[in-house]
Design a protein around this motif. Structure first.
Motif, PDB file in Angstrom:
ATOM      1  N   ASN A  83       0.823  -1.177  -0.239  1.00 52.54           N
ATOM      2  CA  ASN A  83       0.007   0.099   0.021  1.00 52.54           C
ATOM      3  C   ASN A  83       0.869   1.350   0.018  1.00 52.54           C
ATOM      4  N   THR A 124       2.962   1.393  -3.526  1.00 48.81           N
ATOM      5  CA  THR A 124       2.299   1.638  -4.811  1.00 48.81           C
ATOM      6  C   THR A 124       1.007   2.884  -4.710  1.00 48.81           C
ATOM      7  N   CYS A 125       0.646   3.044  -3.729  1.00 50.95           N
ATOM      8  CA  CYS A 125      -0.447   4.101  -3.441  1.00 50.95           C
ATOM      9  C   CYS A 125      -1.829   3.344  -3.868  1.00 50.95           C
ATOM     10  N   LYS A 126      -1.797   2.217  -4.099  1.00 55.98           N
ATOM     11  CA  LYS A 126      -3.076   1.571  -4.464  1.00 55.98           C
ATOM     12  C   LYS A 126      -3.558   0.549  -3.287  1.00 55.98           C
ATOM     13  N   CYS A 129      -4.547  -2.335  -1.145  1.00 55.33           N
ATOM     14  CA  CYS A 129      -4.282  -3.714  -1.330  1.00 55.33           C
ATOM     15  C   CYS A 129      -5.176  -4.567  -0.326  1.00 55.33           C
ATOM     16  N   CYS A 137      -3.647  -5.876  -5.072  1.00 59.56           N
ATOM     17  CA  CYS A 137      -3.477  -4.530  -5.069  1.00 59.56           C
ATOM     18  C   CYS A 137      -4.015  -3.772  -6.056  1.00 59.56           C
ATOM     19  N   GLY A 138      -4.948  -2.780  -6.039  1.00 61.04           N
ATOM     20  CA  GLY A 138      -5.448  -2.140  -7.321  1.00 61.04           C
ATOM     21  C   GLY A 138      -6.879  -2.958  -7.522  1.00 61.04           C
ATOM     22  N   ARG A 139      -7.269  -2.855  -8.804  1.00 66.49           N
ATOM     23  CA  ARG A 139      -8.568  -3.434  -9.139  1.00 66.49           C
ATOM     24  C   ARG A 139      -8.434  -5.154  -8.977  1.00 66.49           C
ATOM     25  N   GLU A 147      -9.267  -8.574 -10.346  1.00 67.11           N
ATOM     26  CA  GLU A 147      -9.491  -9.029 -11.585  1.00 67.11           C
ATOM     27  C   GLU A 147     -10.007 -10.450 -11.714  1.00 67.11           C
ATOM     28  N   ASN A 192      -5.156 -11.848 -10.620  1.00 64.67           N
ATOM     29  CA  ASN A 192      -4.081 -10.691 -10.540  1.00 64.67           C
ATOM     30  C   ASN A 192      -3.556 -10.596  -9.165  1.00 64.67           C
TER      31      ASN A 192
END
Length: 85
Positions: A23, A26-28, A30, A56-58, A60, A71
């Motif tokens: 987190n 990546t600033c995303k 998780c 982390c992020g979207r 999938e 992912n």
């Protein structure tokens, strides 16, 4: 403590620690998932239930299997050495 809860706690601790670190890097956002979540490798079709996984992020999912994530950035499998009974 019985082996199963101890191993589950180790997997969760490791995943949570990595998630917090990811987190920050990546600033995303998780998220940590338990062994109840199926992970599928799209290129091979291999499916597994790791002890823990981090995305982390979207999030999938697989096109043909919406219950399988594709992912994760980290898979955790806790291994133990068992003694013969």
């Amino acid at each position: 403590m019985p082996a199963a809860p101890k191993l589950s706690r180790r997997a969760a601790s490791c995943a949570a620690s990595h998630s917090a670190s990811a987190n920050a890097r990546t600033c995303k956002p998780c998220r940590v998932f338990s062994s109840d979540v199926r992970v599928r490798v799209t290129q091979t079709g291999f499916t597994t239930y790791p002890d823990a996984s981090v995305v982390c992020g979207r999030l999938e999912t697989h096109a043909e299997d919406k219950d399988a994530i594709v992912n994760p950035i980290l898979l955790i499998e806790v291994l133990v050495e068992f003694s013969p009974m």
